[in-house]
Design a protein around this motif. Structure first.
Motif, PDB file in Angstrom:
ATOM      1  N   LYS A 288      26.754  10.374  19.524  1.00  0.00           N
ATOM      2  CA  LYS A 288      25.769  11.384  19.878  1.00  0.00           C
ATOM      3  C   LYS A 288      26.508  12.716  20.019  1.00  0.00           C
ATOM      4  O   LYS A 288      27.316  12.894  20.932  1.00  0.00           O
ATOM      5  N   MET A 289      26.277  13.634  19.111  1.00  0.00           N
ATOM      6  CA  MET A 289      26.994  14.902  19.103  1.00  0.00           C
ATOM      7  C   MET A 289      26.323  15.866  20.087  1.00  0.00           C
ATOM      8  O   MET A 289      25.095  16.058  20.059  1.00  0.00           O
ATOM      9  N   LEU A 290      27.129  16.461  20.948  1.00  0.00           N
ATOM     10  CA  LEU A 290      26.631  17.335  22.008  1.00  0.00           C
ATOM     11  C   LEU A 290      27.419  18.641  22.042  1.00  0.00           C
ATOM     12  O   LEU A 290      28.574  18.689  21.575  1.00  0.00           O
ATOM     13  N   PRO A 291      26.855  19.700  22.604  1.00  0.00           N
ATOM     14  CA  PRO A 291      27.593  20.960  22.715  1.00  0.00           C
ATOM     15  C   PRO A 291      28.704  20.868  23.763  1.00  0.00           C
ATOM     16  O   PRO A 291      28.793  19.904  24.524  1.00  0.00           O
ATOM     17  N   MET A 292      29.527  21.892  23.801  1.00  0.00           N
ATOM     18  CA  MET A 292      30.623  21.962  24.762  1.00  0.00           C
ATOM     19  C   MET A 292      30.089  21.927  26.188  1.00  0.00           C
ATOM     20  O   MET A 292      29.045  22.499  26.492  1.00  0.00           O
ATOM     21  N   GLN A 293      30.822  21.218  27.062  1.00  0.00           N
ATOM     22  CA  GLN A 293      30.446  21.188  28.474  1.00  0.00           C
ATOM     23  C   GLN A 293      31.101  22.329  29.236  1.00  0.00           C
ATOM     24  O   GLN A 293      32.159  22.839  28.852  1.00  0.00           O
ATOM     25  N   ALA A 294      30.470  22.705  30.346  1.00  0.00           N
ATOM     26  CA  ALA A 294      31.018  23.760  31.200  1.00  0.00           C
ATOM     27  C   ALA A 294      32.410  23.375  31.687  1.00  0.00           C
ATOM     28  O   ALA A 294      32.643  22.248  32.098  1.00  0.00           O
ATOM     29  N   GLY A 295      33.330  24.334  31.626  1.00  0.00           N
ATOM     30  CA  GLY A 295      34.688  24.097  32.097  1.00  0.00           C
ATOM     31  C   GLY A 295      35.638  23.630  31.017  1.00  0.00           C
ATOM     32  O   GLY A 295      36.861  23.637  31.213  1.00  0.00           O
ATOM     33  N   ASP A 296      35.116  23.196  29.861  1.00  0.00           N
ATOM     34  CA  ASP A 296      35.967  22.733  28.767  1.00  0.00           C
ATOM     35  C   ASP A 296      36.451  23.907  27.924  1.00  0.00           C
ATOM     36  O   ASP A 296      35.840  24.982  27.905  1.00  0.00           O
ATOM     37  N   VAL A 297      37.531  23.689  27.200  1.00  0.00           N
ATOM     38  CA  VAL A 297      38.018  24.660  26.228  1.00  0.00           C
ATOM     39  C   VAL A 297      38.025  23.983  24.863  1.00  0.00           C
ATOM     40  O   VAL A 297      38.172  22.761  24.766  1.00  0.00           O
ATOM     41  N   PRO A 298      37.861  24.746  23.774  1.00  0.00           N
ATOM     42  CA  PRO A 298      37.751  24.108  22.458  1.00  0.00           C
ATOM     43  C   PRO A 298      39.036  23.455  21.970  1.00  0.00           C
ATOM     44  O   PRO A 298      38.991  22.409  21.314  1.00  0.00           O
ATOM     45  N   ASP A 299      40.178  24.046  22.280  1.00  0.00           N
ATOM     46  CA  ASP A 299      41.438  23.528  21.745  1.00  0.00           C
ATOM     47  C   ASP A 299      42.555  23.656  22.776  1.00  0.00           C
ATOM     48  O   ASP A 299      42.581  24.613  23.566  1.00  0.00           O
ATOM     49  N   THR A 300      43.469  22.709  22.748  1.00  0.00           N
ATOM     50  CA  THR A 300      44.719  22.843  23.504  1.00  0.00           C
ATOM     51  C   THR A 300      45.883  22.560  22.569  1.00  0.00           C
ATOM     52  O   THR A 300      45.815  21.657  21.733  1.00  0.00           O
ATOM     53  N   LEU A 301      46.904  23.335  22.694  1.00  0.00           N
ATOM     54  CA  LEU A 301      48.115  23.174  21.882  1.00  0.00           C
ATOM     55  C   LEU A 301      49.289  23.719  22.667  1.00  0.00           C
ATOM     56  O   LEU A 301      49.315  24.907  23.008  1.00  0.00           O
ATOM     57  N   ALA A 302      50.242  22.858  22.978  1.00  0.00           N
ATOM     58  CA  ALA A 302      51.410  23.263  23.763  1.00  0.00           C
ATOM     59  C   ALA A 302      52.546  23.702  22.867  1.00  0.00           C
ATOM     60  O   ALA A 302      52.735  23.174  21.765  1.00  0.00           O
ATOM     61  N   SER A 303      53.311  24.637  23.357  1.00  0.00           N
ATOM     62  CA  SER A 303      54.633  24.866  22.782  1.00  0.00           C
ATOM     63  C   SER A 303      55.587  23.880  23.459  1.00  0.00           C
ATOM     64  O   SER A 303      55.732  23.900  24.680  1.00  0.00           O
ATOM     65  N   PRO A 304      56.243  22.994  22.687  1.00  0.00           N
ATOM     66  CA  PRO A 304      57.179  22.037  23.282  1.00  0.00           C
ATOM     67  C   PRO A 304      58.615  22.555  23.312  1.00  0.00           C
ATOM     68  O   PRO A 304      59.531  21.814  23.658  1.00  0.00           O
ATOM     69  N   ASP A 305      58.804  23.824  22.956  1.00  0.00           N
ATOM     70  CA  ASP A 305      60.161  24.340  22.737  1.00  0.00           C
ATOM     71  C   ASP A 305      61.018  24.321  23.993  1.00  0.00           C
ATOM     72  O   ASP A 305      62.212  23.983  23.938  1.00  0.00           O
ATOM     73  N   LEU A 306      60.446  24.694  25.139  1.00  0.00           N
ATOM     74  CA  LEU A 306      61.253  24.725  26.360  1.00  0.00           C
ATOM     75  C   LEU A 306      61.648  23.310  26.771  1.00  0.00           C
ATOM     76  O   LEU A 306      62.807  23.054  27.138  1.00  0.00           O
ATOM     77  N   LEU A 307      60.697  22.369  26.731  1.00  0.00           N
ATOM     78  CA  LEU A 307      61.013  20.971  27.053  1.00  0.00           C
ATOM     79  C   LEU A 307      62.129  20.457  26.146  1.00  0.00           C
ATOM     80  O   LEU A 307      63.083  19.822  26.617  1.00  0.00           O
ATOM     81  N   LEU A 308      62.025  20.730  24.865  1.00  0.00           N
ATOM     82  CA  LEU A 308      63.034  20.267  23.908  1.00  0.00           C
ATOM     83  C   LEU A 308      64.388  20.904  24.194  1.00  0.00           C
ATOM     84  O   LEU A 308      65.431  20.229  24.151  1.00  0.00           O
ATOM     85  N   SER A 309      64.386  22.186  24.516  1.00  0.00           N
ATOM     86  CA  SER A 309      65.648  22.883  24.792  1.00  0.00           C
ATOM     87  C   SER A 309      66.317  22.367  26.063  1.00  0.00           C
ATOM     88  O   SER A 309      67.549  22.240  26.126  1.00  0.00           O
ATOM     89  N   LEU A 310      65.506  22.044  27.074  1.00  0.00           N
ATOM     90  CA  LEU A 310      66.062  21.598  28.358  1.00  0.00           C
ATOM     91  C   LEU A 310      66.494  20.136  28.342  1.00  0.00           C
ATOM     92  O   LEU A 310      67.453  19.760  29.018  1.00  0.00           O
ATOM     93  N   THR A 311      65.771  19.307  27.586  1.00  0.00           N
ATOM     94  CA  THR A 311      65.981  17.849  27.686  1.00  0.00           C
ATOM     95  C   THR A 311      66.360  17.171  26.371  1.00  0.00           C
ATOM     96  O   THR A 311      66.755  16.008  26.375  1.00  0.00           O
ATOM     97  N   GLY A 312      66.197  17.865  25.256  1.00  0.00           N
ATOM     98  CA  GLY A 312      66.449  17.230  23.958  1.00  0.00           C
ATOM     99  C   GLY A 312      65.354  16.270  23.555  1.00  0.00           C
ATOM    100  O   GLY A 312      65.537  15.453  22.640  1.00  0.00           O
ATOM    101  N   PHE A 313      64.188  16.361  24.200  1.00  0.00           N
ATOM    102  CA  PHE A 313      63.098  15.411  23.953  1.00  0.00           C
ATOM    103  C   PHE A 313      61.784  16.145  23.759  1.00  0.00           C
ATOM    104  O   PHE A 313      61.541  17.178  24.384  1.00  0.00           O
TER     105      PHE A 313
END
Length: 338
Positions: A288-313
């Motif tokens: 059942k396709m529905l519109p966006m709910q209040a409080g949600d955001v359409p997309d999330t995308l992290a930069s993993p660069d700091l985690l990788l630089s600090l931990t190698g992972f």
């Protein structure tokens, strides 16, 4: 090493506490067993932890300042991983007081205790939701987070600010990590992944918000916990920042404090995630396709660069691998095999 894990009967807290126990550490688990979702699942997780002789349970709420103070005073943990919180974006619209009590007041009580018994490292669980209405992707730790779109996000942003002030005033080495759509075995039943699995197995319709056009930087639980354990070894101090890390580091200029994304930086369309569930179950979902709910955001995308630089992972489990593990666990849990 003695580790205090708050929220130890919760989804992420359970996995984190278990990893520390498996590594040979002593763990004090603090949990209030709230009824936000079925306490039976929390009790099942807790029973597994109680099977370790090096695990000490403390049952209570972070809002109980006296209990928080006495727990820290009695056990004097060297490492504190603060995962207890009232979670959920949508529930924060229905019951906002629970978020202020747990996420703001509870965090305050904990850092007040730690100012008197300073650990070697304090780790605070934040969320990708703090990026709010920020339209710039990927989300970088140094980005502005002044525009939360849910009270849940606002309380987590407040937690980051509170921990920074205590790091500055009392020298508590602190790392805040921001989670991105965590899923996996022993997961929360209020989250989309388990809701989809349960309803598809019963032949019921699933509700797909944002008309299925959203994407998320999904993070498998094992990857998340690996990131937490590795970051626990990287104690923040401005003087220790390596030149190659400095340009992207979120280290505070006035405190031993930083914030780090834990995510792979690989957004997955919601419909691909649903397809992975369908394939793992061998059943096509009724949608059942529905519109966006209040409080949600359409997309999330992290930069993993700091985690990788600090931990190698950086997290690298595909949604197909992670969803298969989740479906297999749920089948065993539902039938009482575990």
């Amino acid at each position: 090493m003695k580790v205090l894990v708050t929220g130890s009967a919760g989804f992420i807290g359970f996995h984190t506490a278990k990893r520390f126990l498996d590594a040979g550490h002593e763990v004090v688990g603090f949990d209030g067993f709230t009824k936000y979702y079925d306490p039976q699942l929390k009790q099942a997780r807790d029973q597994i932890l109680r099977g370790y002789s090096s695990f000490t349970p403390v049952v209570g709420m972070l809002e109980d300042r006296g209990l928080v103070l006495s727990t820290v005073e009695e056990h004097q943990p060297e490492l504190v991983v603060h995962l207890a919180a009232q979670a959920g974006v949508r529930y924060s619209i229905e019951n906002p007081a629970a978020y202020i009590d747990s996420n703001v007041l509870g965090t305050f009580h904990l850092v007040e205790a730690l100012r008197h018994r300073k650990p070697k490292h304090f780790l605070f669980a934040s969320t990708s939701s703090v990026y709010g209405a920020n339209p710039v992707l990927p989300f970088e730790e140094t980005a502005r987070t002044a525009f939360p779109v849910s009270l849940y996000a606002a309380t987590k942003s407040a937690g980051e600010a509170i921990t920074h002030s205590y790091a500055h005033l009392f020298g508590i080495p602190t790392t805040c990590f921001r989670f991105f759509t965590v899923y996996g075995p022993w997961g929360r039943p209020d989250m989309a992944a388990l809701k989809f699995i349960q309803r598809i197995r019963r032949g019921e319709e699933i509700e797909v918000y944002g008309n299925g056009e959203m994407s998320r930087d999904f993070t498998f639980i094992d990857d998340l916990v690996e990131g937490i354990l590795r970051l626990s070894q990287v104690v923040p101090a401005a003087s220790q920042t390596e030149p190659e890390v400095r340009a992207i580091d979120s280290i505070s200029p006035v405190a031993p404090w930083r914030v780090v994304n834990i995510a792979g930086g690989k957004p997955v369309p919601l419909m691909r995630f649903i397809t992975a569930i369908e394939n793992a179950l061998g059943v096509e979902a009724k949608k059942k396709m529905l519109p966006m709910q209040a409080g949600d955001v359409p997309d999330t995308l992290a930069s993993p660069d700091l985690l990788l630089s600090l931990t190698g992972f950086r997290p690298n489990t595909t949604v197909e691998e992670g969803v298969k593990a989740l479906v297999n666990w749920y089948s065993e849990y539902e039938t009482g095999a575990i």
